[in-house]
Design a protein around this motif. Structure first.
Motif, PDB file in Angstrom:
ATOM      1  N   ALA A 172       0.833  -1.203   0.000  1.00 50.31           N
ATOM      2  CA  ALA A 172       0.000   0.000   0.000  1.00 50.31           C
ATOM      3  C   ALA A 172       0.867   1.252   0.000  1.00 50.31           C
ATOM      4  CB  ALA A 172      -0.927  -0.003   1.208  1.00 50.31           C
ATOM      5  N   GLN A 173       1.969   1.211   0.741  1.00 44.13           N
ATOM      6  CA  GLN A 173       2.883   2.365   0.784  1.00 44.13           C
ATOM      7  C   GLN A 173       3.531   2.579  -0.579  1.00 44.13           C
ATOM      8  OE1 GLN A 173       3.131   4.359   3.557  1.00 44.13           O
ATOM      9  NE2 GLN A 173       4.158   5.710   2.125  1.00 44.13           N
ATOM     10  N   GLU A 174       3.899   1.490  -1.258  1.00 43.01           N
ATOM     11  CA  GLU A 174       4.481   1.608  -2.599  1.00 43.01           C
ATOM     12  C   GLU A 174       3.482   2.225  -3.566  1.00 43.01           C
ATOM     13  OE1 GLU A 174       5.739  -2.293  -3.723  1.00 43.01           O
ATOM     14  OE2 GLU A 174       7.412  -2.315  -2.302  1.00 43.01           O
ATOM     15  N   GLN A 175       2.237   1.805  -3.460  1.00 45.61           N
ATOM     16  CA  GLN A 175       1.198   2.359  -4.330  1.00 45.61           C
ATOM     17  C   GLN A 175       0.968   3.834  -4.013  1.00 45.61           C
ATOM     18  OE1 GLN A 175      -2.550   0.289  -4.158  1.00 45.61           O
ATOM     19  NE2 GLN A 175      -2.949   0.672  -6.307  1.00 45.61           N
ATOM     20  N   SER A 176       1.039   4.186  -2.737  1.00 44.31           N
ATOM     21  CA  SER A 176       0.890   5.576  -2.329  1.00 44.31           C
ATOM     22  C   SER A 176       2.048   6.425  -2.843  1.00 44.31           C
ATOM     23  CB  SER A 176       0.804   5.651  -0.805  1.00 44.31           C
ATOM     24  OG  SER A 176       0.820   6.980  -0.373  1.00 44.31           O
ATOM     25  N   ASP A 177       3.244   5.849  -2.860  1.00 42.48           N
ATOM     26  CA  ASP A 177       4.418   6.585  -3.342  1.00 42.48           C
ATOM     27  C   ASP A 177       4.349   6.875  -4.837  1.00 42.48           C
ATOM     28  OD1 ASP A 177       5.421   6.618  -0.786  1.00 42.48           O
ATOM     29  OD2 ASP A 177       6.761   4.891  -1.094  1.00 42.48           O
ATOM     30  N   LYS A 178       3.569   6.081  -5.592  1.00 40.93           N
ATOM     31  CA  LYS A 178       3.393   6.335  -7.019  1.00 40.93           C
ATOM     32  C   LYS A 178       2.747   7.701  -7.260  1.00 40.93           C
ATOM     33  CE  LYS A 178       2.641   1.667  -8.804  1.00 40.93           C
ATOM     34  NZ  LYS A 178       1.635   0.812  -9.459  1.00 40.93           N
ATOM     35  N   LEU A 179       2.011   8.202  -6.266  1.00 42.06           N
ATOM     36  CA  LEU A 179       1.291   9.470  -6.435  1.00 42.06           C
ATOM     37  C   LEU A 179       2.210  10.679  -6.410  1.00 42.06           C
ATOM     38  CD1 LEU A 179      -1.830   8.860  -4.200  1.00 42.06           C
ATOM     39  CD2 LEU A 179      -1.698   8.801  -6.670  1.00 42.06           C
ATOM     40  N   ASN A 180       3.417  10.537  -5.844  1.00 45.34           N
ATOM     41  CA  ASN A 180       4.339  11.678  -5.759  1.00 45.34           C
ATOM     42  C   ASN A 180       4.670  12.186  -7.156  1.00 45.34           C
ATOM     43  OD1 ASN A 180       4.350  11.396  -3.014  1.00 45.34           O
ATOM     44  ND2 ASN A 180       6.305  10.320  -2.935  1.00 45.34           N
ATOM     45  N   GLY A 181       4.445  13.455  -7.373  1.00 43.62           N
ATOM     46  CA  GLY A 181       4.740  14.072  -8.657  1.00 43.62           C
ATOM     47  C   GLY A 181       3.718  13.770  -9.736  1.00 43.62           C
ATOM     48  N   LEU A 182       2.663  13.070  -9.416  1.00 45.56           N
ATOM     49  CA  LEU A 182       1.644  12.720 -10.393  1.00 45.56           C
ATOM     50  C   LEU A 182       0.644  13.874 -10.507  1.00 45.56           C
ATOM     51  CD1 LEU A 182       0.943  10.186 -12.093  1.00 45.56           C
ATOM     52  CD2 LEU A 182      -0.643   9.571 -10.298  1.00 45.56           C
ATOM     53  N   GLU A 183       0.413  14.318 -11.733  1.00 45.43           N
ATOM     54  CA  GLU A 183      -0.565  15.380 -11.964  1.00 45.43           C
ATOM     55  C   GLU A 183      -1.789  14.773 -12.626  1.00 45.43           C
ATOM     56  OE1 GLU A 183       0.383  19.040 -13.887  1.00 45.43           O
ATOM     57  OE2 GLU A 183       2.352  19.117 -12.950  1.00 45.43           O
ATOM     58  N   VAL A 184      -2.927  14.954 -11.995  1.00 45.13           N
ATOM     59  CA  VAL A 184      -4.171  14.441 -12.553  1.00 45.13           C
ATOM     60  C   VAL A 184      -5.057  15.622 -12.895  1.00 45.13           C
ATOM     61  CG1 VAL A 184      -6.244  13.103 -12.064  1.00 45.13           C
ATOM     62  CG2 VAL A 184      -4.032  12.276 -11.293  1.00 45.13           C
ATOM     63  N   LYS A 185      -5.501  15.646 -14.146  1.00 42.32           N
ATOM     64  CA  LYS A 185      -6.431  16.673 -14.600  1.00 42.32           C
ATOM     65  C   LYS A 185      -7.668  15.966 -15.113  1.00 42.32           C
ATOM     66  CE  LYS A 185      -2.917  19.983 -15.626  1.00 42.32           C
ATOM     67  NZ  LYS A 185      -2.647  21.252 -16.210  1.00 42.32           N
ATOM     68  N   ILE A 186      -8.800  16.369 -14.581  1.00 41.32           N
ATOM     69  CA  ILE A 186     -10.070  15.781 -14.997  1.00 41.32           C
ATOM     70  C   ILE A 186     -10.790  16.804 -15.863  1.00 41.32           C
ATOM     71  CG2 ILE A 186     -12.273  14.874 -14.199  1.00 41.32           C
ATOM     72  CD1 ILE A 186     -10.854  14.021 -11.627  1.00 41.32           C
ATOM     73  N   ALA A 187     -11.077  16.430 -17.104  1.00 39.30           N
ATOM     74  CA  ALA A 187     -11.759  17.329 -18.025  1.00 39.30           C
ATOM     75  C   ALA A 187     -13.267  17.171 -17.843  1.00 39.30           C
ATOM     76  CB  ALA A 187     -11.368  17.008 -19.460  1.00 39.30           C
ATOM     77  N   ALA A 188     -13.943  18.316 -17.748  1.00 38.70           N
ATOM     78  CA  ALA A 188     -15.395  18.294 -17.567  1.00 38.70           C
ATOM     79  C   ALA A 188     -16.020  19.406 -18.391  1.00 38.70           C
ATOM     80  CB  ALA A 188     -15.732  18.473 -16.095  1.00 38.70           C
ATOM     81  N   LYS A 189     -17.229  19.167 -18.879  1.00 40.36           N
ATOM     82  CA  LYS A 189     -17.939  20.178 -19.658  1.00 40.36           C
ATOM     83  C   LYS A 189     -18.374  21.311 -18.733  1.00 40.36           C
ATOM     84  CE  LYS A 189     -19.683  17.115 -23.220  1.00 40.36           C
ATOM     85  NZ  LYS A 189     -20.874  16.588 -23.893  1.00 40.36           N
ATOM     86  N   THR A 190     -18.252  22.539 -19.233  1.00 37.66           N
ATOM     87  CA  THR A 190     -18.603  23.700 -18.413  1.00 37.66           C
ATOM     88  C   THR A 190     -19.708  24.510 -19.066  1.00 37.66           C
ATOM     89  OG1 THR A 190     -16.909  25.040 -19.474  1.00 37.66           O
ATOM     90  CG2 THR A 190     -16.291  23.902 -17.453  1.00 37.66           C
ATOM     91  N   GLY A 191     -20.401  25.239 -18.216  1.00 39.00           N
ATOM     92  CA  GLY A 191     -21.447  26.144 -18.688  1.00 39.00           C
ATOM     93  C   GLY A 191     -20.934  27.565 -18.561  1.00 39.00           C
ATOM     94  N   ASP A 192     -21.729  28.433 -17.939  1.00 39.14           N
ATOM     95  CA  ASP A 192     -21.343  29.819 -17.745  1.00 39.14           C
ATOM     96  C   ASP A 192     -20.182  29.901 -16.758  1.00 39.14           C
ATOM     97  OD1 ASP A 192     -23.376  30.586 -19.403  1.00 39.14           O
ATOM     98  OD2 ASP A 192     -24.818  30.864 -17.769  1.00 39.14           O
ATOM     99  N   GLY A 193     -19.124  30.612 -17.139  1.00 41.77           N
ATOM    100  CA  GLY A 193     -17.980  30.800 -16.243  1.00 41.77           C
ATOM    101  C   GLY A 193     -17.287  29.486 -15.949  1.00 41.77           C
ATOM    102  N   ASP A 194     -17.153  29.182 -14.657  1.00 43.35           N
ATOM    103  CA  ASP A 194     -16.440  27.969 -14.256  1.00 43.35           C
ATOM    104  C   ASP A 194     -17.367  26.899 -13.683  1.00 43.35           C
ATOM    105  OD1 ASP A 194     -17.095  29.236 -11.906  1.00 43.35           O
ATOM    106  OD2 ASP A 194     -15.120  29.000 -10.992  1.00 43.35           O
ATOM    107  N   LYS A 195     -18.654  27.043 -13.940  1.00 50.72           N
ATOM    108  CA  LYS A 195     -19.628  26.086 -13.425  1.00 50.72           C
ATOM    109  C   LYS A 195     -19.715  24.871 -14.347  1.00 50.72           C
ATOM    110  CE  LYS A 195     -24.118  26.216 -11.257  1.00 50.72           C
ATOM    111  NZ  LYS A 195     -25.321  26.982 -11.037  1.00 50.72           N
ATOM    112  N   LEU A 196     -19.747  23.673 -13.759  1.00 50.20           N
ATOM    113  CA  LEU A 196     -19.768  22.431 -14.539  1.00 50.20           C
ATOM    114  C   LEU A 196     -21.192  21.990 -14.861  1.00 50.20           C
ATOM    115  CD1 LEU A 196     -17.211  20.239 -12.558  1.00 50.20           C
ATOM    116  CD2 LEU A 196     -16.758  21.674 -14.529  1.00 50.20           C
ATOM    117  N   PHE A 197     -21.330  21.282 -15.988  1.00 51.18           N
ATOM    118  CA  PHE A 197     -22.556  20.546 -16.260  1.00 51.18           C
ATOM    119  C   PHE A 197     -22.396  19.237 -15.491  1.00 51.18           C
ATOM    120  CE2 PHE A 197     -22.701  22.897 -20.428  1.00 51.18           C
ATOM    121  CZ  PHE A 197     -23.850  23.603 -20.131  1.00 51.18           C
TER     122      PHE A 197
END
Length: 150
Positions: free
Chosen positions: A65-90
């Protein structure tokens, strides 16, 4: 009423924990659903023996579990989502969306072990989540929610 948990129960404890609950909760929910058994002296003795036998296996699970947790170091996750007005999500971004994004990066984790601060996300920006790989290994993780390109 003292019970020994046979499964992890949210907000109560983990497998093989001895917990004290109200009698109605134990008799009417935990025991009939197979989540717990009565904590009799014989059951406690058997639990102690089982825990002693599992100690080595548990140490190996914590290491994985610690090894799997260490995989997260330096990992950048971006989740793309559809947006409406401004920064509000659908719709919203949920723990399932984060679990899917982490799986694409090579970190397998069930959505029930992910907690997003504040619940579901309904705006663009950077957010924090708590990932639980093991009962003793939890990690704070930040990720971005960005607008999807059409």
């Amino acid at each position: 009423m003292e019970l020994i948990l046979k499964k992890d129960v949210e907000h109560l404890g983990f497998t093989d924990d001895v917990v004290t609950v109200k009698p109605g909760y134990g008799r009417n929910f935990l025991i009939p659903n197979g989540m717990a058994i009565m904590a009799t002296p014989g059951a406690k003795k058997q639990l102690a023996e089982t825990i002693k036998q599992r100690a080595h296996k548990e140490a190996n699970n914590i290491k994985l579990a610690q090894e799997q947790s260490d995989k997260l170091n330096g990992l950048e996750v971006k989740i793309a989502a559809k947006t409406g007005d401004g920064d509000k999500l659908f719709g919203s971004v949920t723990t399932q969306d984060l679990a899917d994004a982490l799986a694409k990066q090579g970190v397998e984790l069930d959505k029930k072990f992910i907690t997003i601060a504040g619940g579901n996300i309904k705006r663009l920006g950077q957010y924090e989540a708590t990932l639980r790989f093991h009962r003793e290994v939890t990690t704070a993780f930040s990720f971005d929610v960005v607008g999807a390109k059409n």
